[in-house]
Design a protein around this motif. Structure first.
Motif, PDB file in Angstrom:
ATOM      1  N   LEU A  56       5.588  32.065  76.377  1.00 39.91           N
ATOM      2  CA  LEU A  56       6.797  31.321  76.705  1.00 39.91           C
ATOM      3  C   LEU A  56       7.809  32.231  77.387  1.00 39.91           C
ATOM      4  CD1 LEU A  56       7.169  28.321  75.782  1.00 39.91           C
ATOM      5  CD2 LEU A  56       8.748  29.161  74.070  1.00 39.91           C
ATOM      6  N   GLN A  57       8.050  33.389  76.788  1.00 39.40           N
ATOM      7  CA  GLN A  57       9.011  34.343  77.331  1.00 39.40           C
ATOM      8  C   GLN A  57       8.625  34.775  78.732  1.00 39.40           C
ATOM      9  OE1 GLN A  57      11.722  35.341  75.776  1.00 39.40           O
ATOM     10  NE2 GLN A  57      11.340  34.400  73.780  1.00 39.40           N
ATOM     11  N   ALA A  58       7.342  34.983  78.922  1.00 37.21           N
ATOM     12  CA  ALA A  58       6.889  35.429  80.237  1.00 37.21           C
ATOM     13  C   ALA A  58       7.164  34.364  81.287  1.00 37.21           C
ATOM     14  CB  ALA A  58       5.401  35.768  80.182  1.00 37.21           C
ATOM     15  N   CYS A  59       6.923  33.102  80.927  1.00 31.40           N
ATOM     16  CA  CYS A  59       7.180  32.011  81.868  1.00 31.40           C
ATOM     17  C   CYS A  59       8.658  31.932  82.232  1.00 31.40           C
ATOM     18  CB  CYS A  59       6.743  30.674  81.273  1.00 31.40           C
ATOM     19  SG  CYS A  59       4.967  30.508  81.099  1.00 31.40           S
ATOM     20  N   ILE A  60       9.505  32.121  81.219  1.00 30.31           N
ATOM     21  CA  ILE A  60      10.943  32.040  81.472  1.00 30.31           C
ATOM     22  C   ILE A  60      11.388  33.180  82.377  1.00 30.31           C
ATOM     23  CG2 ILE A  60      13.199  32.246  80.375  1.00 30.31           C
ATOM     24  CD1 ILE A  60      11.785  29.552  79.990  1.00 30.31           C
ATOM     25  N   LEU A  61      10.874  34.354  82.078  1.00 28.18           N
ATOM     26  CA  LEU A  61      11.230  35.506  82.912  1.00 28.18           C
ATOM     27  C   LEU A  61      10.859  35.245  84.362  1.00 28.18           C
ATOM     28  CD1 LEU A  61      12.234  38.408  83.169  1.00 28.18           C
ATOM     29  CD2 LEU A  61       9.919  39.194  82.676  1.00 28.18           C
TER      30      LEU A  61
ATOM     31  N   LEU B  27      14.120  31.082  62.143  1.00 26.38           N
ATOM     32  CA  LEU B  27      13.267  31.232  60.959  1.00 26.38           C
ATOM     33  C   LEU B  27      12.153  32.231  61.195  1.00 26.38           C
ATOM     34  CD1 LEU B  27      13.198  27.527  59.767  1.00 26.38           C
ATOM     35  CD2 LEU B  27      14.335  29.467  58.668  1.00 26.38           C
ATOM     36  N   TRP B  28      11.687  32.354  62.423  1.00 18.16           N
ATOM     37  CA  TRP B  28      10.694  33.389  62.709  1.00 18.16           C
ATOM     38  C   TRP B  28      11.306  34.759  62.476  1.00 18.16           C
ATOM     39  CZ3 TRP B  28       9.371  30.449  67.791  1.00 18.16           C
ATOM     40  CH2 TRP B  28       8.415  29.464  67.505  1.00 18.16           C
TER      41      TRP B  28
ATOM     42  N   PRO C 218      11.479  39.094  70.843  1.00 16.87           N
ATOM     43  CA  PRO C 218      12.906  39.106  71.118  1.00 16.87           C
ATOM     44  C   PRO C 218      13.643  38.229  70.114  1.00 16.87           C
ATOM     45  CG  PRO C 218      11.784  37.685  72.674  1.00 16.87           C
ATOM     46  CD  PRO C 218      10.734  38.270  71.795  1.00 16.87           C
ATOM     47  N   SER C 219      14.825  38.644  69.752  1.00 22.59           N
ATOM     48  CA  SER C 219      15.646  37.826  68.872  1.00 22.59           C
ATOM     49  C   SER C 219      16.526  36.911  69.725  1.00 22.59           C
ATOM     50  CB  SER C 219      16.513  38.711  67.986  1.00 22.59           C
ATOM     51  OG  SER C 219      17.842  38.711  68.410  1.00 22.59           O
TER      52      SER C 219
ATOM     53  N   LEU D 238      18.527  35.048  77.168  1.00 19.22           N
ATOM     54  CA  LEU D 238      19.514  34.529  78.111  1.00 19.22           C
ATOM     55  C   LEU D 238      19.728  33.038  77.899  1.00 19.22           C
ATOM     56  CD1 LEU D 238      21.358  34.840  80.504  1.00 19.22           C
ATOM     57  CD2 LEU D 238      19.363  34.793  82.013  1.00 19.22           C
ATOM     58  N   CYS D 239      18.625  32.331  77.630  1.00 22.00           N
ATOM     59  CA  CYS D 239      18.753  30.882  77.470  1.00 22.00           C
ATOM     60  C   CYS D 239      19.697  30.549  76.326  1.00 22.00           C
ATOM     61  CB  CYS D 239      17.392  30.229  77.261  1.00 22.00           C
ATOM     62  SG  CYS D 239      16.563  30.702  75.728  1.00 22.00           S
TER      63      CYS D 239
END
Lengths: 146, 146
Positions: B113-118, B48-49, A7-8, A13-14
């Motif tokens: 990380l994204q999964a945890c946030i979701l 940067l990624w 995701p970009s 959302l954060c």
DNA sequence: ATCATATAAATCGTGCGCGATATGGTCGCA
DNA sequence: TGCGACCATATCGCGCACGATTTATATGAT
């Protein structure tokens, strides 16, 4: 197995919340400057306008802030003559905050402030109320213990 | 004429956004701690990624941050060995940022990380996408010149 | 009554974030 | 060629925000 596309920032959302917070700050700043308040100081004043005589801890619970943040902030408000900080007689651990007349009077600027924010947001009152509830619900869910 | 009722903190969109931002920070913190990143550092790495070799100014445009914020932050990332800062040969005013292998490798932590946030958000992917667009639209409107 | 535990604020160190300013590089134009 | 306007980044001072720790007070168990 297909990987999820990385995701970009714009999809996160954060980051939307992070950058919207800064944007609010920048809209408030020139108005609060004229009152001599910072944005977090304004939030603390909001708490006390709603209910005078609260403790540092109660303000912290309301704003989700630690005493390490609030103590210096409240001392600055005291130095500006907007409130007093006094230990509670019946529990000397507690510090109670009371608005001065100057602090109370500042509340009169609130309606105009609100109107400016409403206009800057480009939303209707209903739209704002709706988004407020969604974002508050998100916050409350994020605050739940893992 | 009727006055508008004085709104409480809970009715204010700005406070919902402010407190949701802090709540995100607190959710990210333990995960980012293990990477040795702060939350704003993580956002810079996201930039940067997505595209290596950007300038300080480009990162600032993307994150809505000033060089006074970014310069020290990027120096800390450089000190951690995650990126290099080099003046552009064709325009010596510009500083270009390039990920090191370590900085690039850190991207592998993103999906988890994204999964945890979701999960912490308690929302569906669609719900998050929807709210992201609403909040980003608000931010963009707030950023318009008065 | 005493002492261990708990609680409320305050203090300290680090990093973010801004506005104001400084430094150095680029470009156009006389 | 050189100078003035502009531009990108860096520096500085202040306030916020946190985690870890400290200080002072309160409470409860024995």
């Amino acid at each position: 197995m297909m990987d999820m596309p990385a995701p970009s920032l714009d999809d996160m959302l954060c980051f939307a919340v992070y950058s919207a917070n800064h944007a609010f700050n920048r809209v408030y700043k020139p108005m609060l400057d004229r009152l001599g308040l910072t944005y977090p100081q304004f939030l603390a004043m909001m708490c006390l306008w709603q209910q005078d005589g609260q403790t540092v801890g109660q303000i912290g619970d309301r704003l989700f802030l630690e005493s390490s943040t609030l103590t210096p902030l409240l001392k600055r408000l005291e130095a500006q003559g907007l409130l007093t900080r006094r230990r509670d007689h019946t529990d000397e651990r507690v510090v109670r905050l009371h608005l001065t007349p100057a602090g109370l009077a500042m509340r009169d600027s609130l309606p105009e402030l609100q109107a400016c924010i409403l206009e800057a947001s480009g939303m209707t009152l209903e739209g704002m109320g709706d988004l407020t509830r969604q974002v508050a619900a998100l916050r409350d869910h994020l605050r739940l213990p893992a």
